[in-house]
Design a protein around this motif. Structure first.
Motif, mmCIF file in Angstrom:
data_model
loop_
_atom_site.group_PDB
_atom_site.id
_atom_site.type_symbol
_atom_site.label_atom_id
_atom_site.label_comp_id
_atom_site.label_asym_id
_atom_site.label_seq_id
_atom_site.Cartn_x
_atom_site.Cartn_y
_atom_site.Cartn_z
ATOM 1 N N LEU A 116 0.830 -1.202 0.000
ATOM 2 C CA LEU A 116 0.000 0.000 0.000
ATOM 3 C C LEU A 116 0.867 1.255 0.000
ATOM 4 O O LEU A 116 0.573 2.236 -0.683
ATOM 5 C CB LEU A 116 -0.922 0.000 1.227
ATOM 6 C CG LEU A 116 -2.035 -1.059 1.229
ATOM 7 C CD1 LEU A 116 -2.695 -1.126 2.606
ATOM 8 C CD2 LEU A 116 -3.077 -0.756 0.156
ATOM 9 N N THR A 117 1.945 1.217 0.781
ATOM 10 C CA THR A 117 2.871 2.345 0.827
ATOM 11 C C THR A 117 3.570 2.541 -0.515
ATOM 12 O O THR A 117 3.694 3.663 -1.018
ATOM 13 C CB THR A 117 3.912 2.131 1.935
ATOM 14 O OG1 THR A 117 3.243 1.973 3.193
ATOM 15 C CG2 THR A 117 4.875 3.292 2.018
ATOM 16 N N LYS A 118 4.034 1.455 -1.094
ATOM 17 C CA LYS A 118 4.734 1.515 -2.374
ATOM 18 C C LYS A 118 3.826 2.028 -3.489
ATOM 19 O O LYS A 118 4.223 2.861 -4.312
ATOM 20 C CB LYS A 118 5.262 0.124 -2.727
ATOM 21 C CG LYS A 118 6.031 0.036 -4.040
ATOM 22 C CD LYS A 118 7.437 0.544 -3.904
ATOM 23 C CE LYS A 118 8.247 0.278 -5.154
ATOM 24 N NZ LYS A 118 9.611 0.835 -5.061
ATOM 25 N N LEU A 119 2.599 1.537 -3.519
ATOM 26 C CA LEU A 119 1.655 1.913 -4.569
ATOM 27 C C LEU A 119 1.040 3.280 -4.315
ATOM 28 O O LEU A 119 0.582 3.928 -5.252
ATOM 29 C CB LEU A 119 0.545 0.859 -4.673
ATOM 30 C CG LEU A 119 -0.483 1.015 -5.788
ATOM 31 C CD1 LEU A 119 0.187 0.938 -7.161
ATOM 32 C CD2 LEU A 119 -1.582 -0.042 -5.663
ATOM 33 N N GLN A 120 1.025 3.705 -3.044
ATOM 34 C CA GLN A 120 0.332 4.925 -2.635
ATOM 35 C C GLN A 120 -1.154 4.839 -2.982
ATOM 36 O O GLN A 120 -1.763 5.790 -3.507
ATOM 37 C CB GLN A 120 0.971 6.167 -3.266
ATOM 38 C CG GLN A 120 2.422 6.401 -2.829
ATOM 39 C CD GLN A 120 3.010 7.684 -3.382
ATOM 40 O OE1 GLN A 120 2.662 8.126 -4.482
ATOM 41 N NE2 GLN A 120 3.892 8.299 -2.618
ATOM 42 N N ALA A 121 -1.708 3.674 -2.686
ATOM 43 C CA ALA A 121 -3.109 3.418 -3.005
ATOM 44 C C ALA A 121 -4.029 4.059 -1.974
ATOM 45 O O ALA A 121 -3.676 4.212 -0.802
ATOM 46 C CB ALA A 121 -3.360 1.915 -3.057
ATOM 47 N N LYS A 122 -5.225 4.420 -2.414
ATOM 48 C CA LYS A 122 -6.229 5.031 -1.556
ATOM 49 C C LYS A 122 -7.453 4.119 -1.452
ATOM 50 O O LYS A 122 -7.760 3.370 -2.389
ATOM 51 C CB LYS A 122 -6.659 6.385 -2.119
ATOM 52 C CG LYS A 122 -5.503 7.370 -2.312
ATOM 53 C CD LYS A 122 -4.831 7.704 -0.992
ATOM 54 C CE LYS A 122 -3.706 8.721 -1.193
ATOM 55 N NZ LYS A 122 -2.989 9.005 0.087
ATOM 56 N N PRO A 123 -8.187 4.180 -0.327
ATOM 57 C CA PRO A 123 -9.389 3.329 -0.181
ATOM 58 C C PRO A 123 -10.403 3.629 -1.279
ATOM 59 O O PRO A 123 -10.645 4.783 -1.632
ATOM 60 C CB PRO A 123 -9.916 3.714 1.197
ATOM 61 C CG PRO A 123 -8.749 4.279 1.925
ATOM 62 C CD PRO A 123 -7.915 4.970 0.884
ATOM 63 N N LEU A 124 -10.988 2.571 -1.794
ATOM 64 C CA LEU A 124 -12.016 2.688 -2.820
ATOM 65 C C LEU A 124 -13.380 2.773 -2.140
ATOM 66 O O LEU A 124 -13.718 1.927 -1.304
ATOM 67 C CB LEU A 124 -11.961 1.487 -3.768
ATOM 68 C CG LEU A 124 -12.998 1.432 -4.890
ATOM 69 C CD1 LEU A 124 -12.731 2.525 -5.913
ATOM 70 C CD2 LEU A 124 -12.970 0.064 -5.575
ATOM 71 N N ALA A 125 -14.156 3.775 -2.479
ATOM 72 C CA ALA A 125 -15.496 3.917 -1.918
ATOM 73 C C ALA A 125 -16.440 2.957 -2.633
ATOM 74 O O ALA A 125 -16.688 3.096 -3.832
ATOM 75 C CB ALA A 125 -15.979 5.359 -2.072
ATOM 76 N N HIS A 126 -16.924 1.974 -1.911
ATOM 77 C CA HIS A 126 -17.878 1.024 -2.495
ATOM 78 C C HIS A 126 -18.728 0.464 -1.367
ATOM 79 O O HIS A 126 -18.445 0.645 -0.183
ATOM 80 C CB HIS A 126 -17.140 -0.090 -3.242
ATOM 81 C CG HIS A 126 -16.392 -1.034 -2.343
ATOM 82 N ND1 HIS A 126 -16.765 -2.335 -2.155
ATOM 83 C CD2 HIS A 126 -15.295 -0.851 -1.562
ATOM 84 C CE1 HIS A 126 -15.939 -2.906 -1.306
ATOM 85 N NE2 HIS A 126 -15.030 -2.041 -0.941
#
Length: 288
Positions: A16-26
């Motif tokens: 998650l840190t490497k990708l810099q991903a954010k939570p998906l609203a679903h």
């Protein structure tokens, strides 16, 4: 396009840190993180939770997107042998669901810088070699014979993923976390072990599938297959599995003639068991 499934947050955190991903609203049950066309999904422990997470995520995508998506399950696994070092990474080429004794065969990663492969057994409870440890299933050396790695999610992931994604898009990799001493790994230890393989695997994960836009099975191979199987009374599931195996063969051997079992043996197919054995032998040839 790529999707990465983890059981717990500590396994996923370096990614998650490497990708810099954010939570998906679903509106679903499972935590899904996104950065552009890349997704990280956290299922919770156990093969049922993992299978449900795969299903939920798959229904967010069109069939076209699923066909182009690389789908991995990474995480920690206990090792039966002390010869497998802590922190060592293995691709999985065979999964056994210990409860049902069903076997699954993930595609082999041909171009990874991680070269080691082994088998994985998925259990419904944590496994230990010790006796009388609460919450752990104790197995003897004899029961652990021919078992290299153990986890609680691999079989659930692969069985569910193979319903929605092409077989050749799916892969599993595991980091050795313990030697079945009957102790749960600490969160910080899991993060450290996963972080050590994240940088090297990251580029492999985000790179596009080489066959994302190539699928000639329906137009080239399937007509001759339909002719061959027209009197075999295969179930829809068997037909589905056969098509995946043919795709696997064609991607590995693009210029080779498609192998068929012996036509003469059809006359000996008297029972469902005979048909299943004939069918399984054909798929085995396709996976050589």
């Amino acid at each position: 396009m790529s999707a990465l499934f983890f059981a717990v947050l500590s396994e996923a955190k370096p990614w998650l840190t490497k990708l810099q991903a954010k939570p998906l609203a679903h509106s679903g049950k499972f935590r899904i993180f996104q950065k552009e066309s890349h997704y990280i999904i956290i299922s919770g422990t156990g093969k049922l939770s993992m299978a449900l997470a795969v299903s939920e995520f798959s229904h967010l995508l069109s069939k076209e997107k699923r066909n182009q998506m690389k789908v991995w399950n990474l995480g920690i696994a206990g090792a039966n042998s002390s010869e497998l070092s802590l922190g060592e990474f293995f691709w999985i080429h065979k999964i056994t669901d210990f409860g049902s004794q069903r076997d699954f065969y993930p595609d082999r990663i041909l171009n990874s810088q991680f070269k080691k492969e082994t088998n994985l057994n998925t259990f419904d409870r944590p496994i230990t070699k010790e006796r009388g440890i609460d919450r752990f299933l104790s197995l003897t050396e004899e029961e652990l014979q021919n078992i290299n790695l153990v986890d609680m999610e691999g079989a659930g992931f692969f069985e569910a993923a193979s319903l929605y994604f092409p077989l050749e898009n799916i892969a599993l990799g595991k980091v050795v976390s313990d030697h079945l001493e009957g102790k749960f790994c600490q969160t910080e230890d899991i993060e450290t072990m996963m972080a050590k393989v994240t940088d090297d695997l990251f580029e492999e994960w985000i790179s596009p599938l080489p066959w994302a836009h190539v699928d000639e099975i329906d137009s080239i191979d399937w007509p001759s297959v339909e002719t061959f199987i027209q009197n075999l009374r295969l179930t829809e599931t068997m037909r589905h599995d056969l098509k995946k195996s043919i795709r696997y063969f064609r991607l590995r051997h693009p210029h080779s003639q498609l192998p068929f079992p012996l036509e003469s043996e059809k006359i000996n197919l008297k029972t469902k068991t005979d048909l299943k054995n004939y069918f399984d032998q054909w798929r085995e040839i396709l996976h050589v």
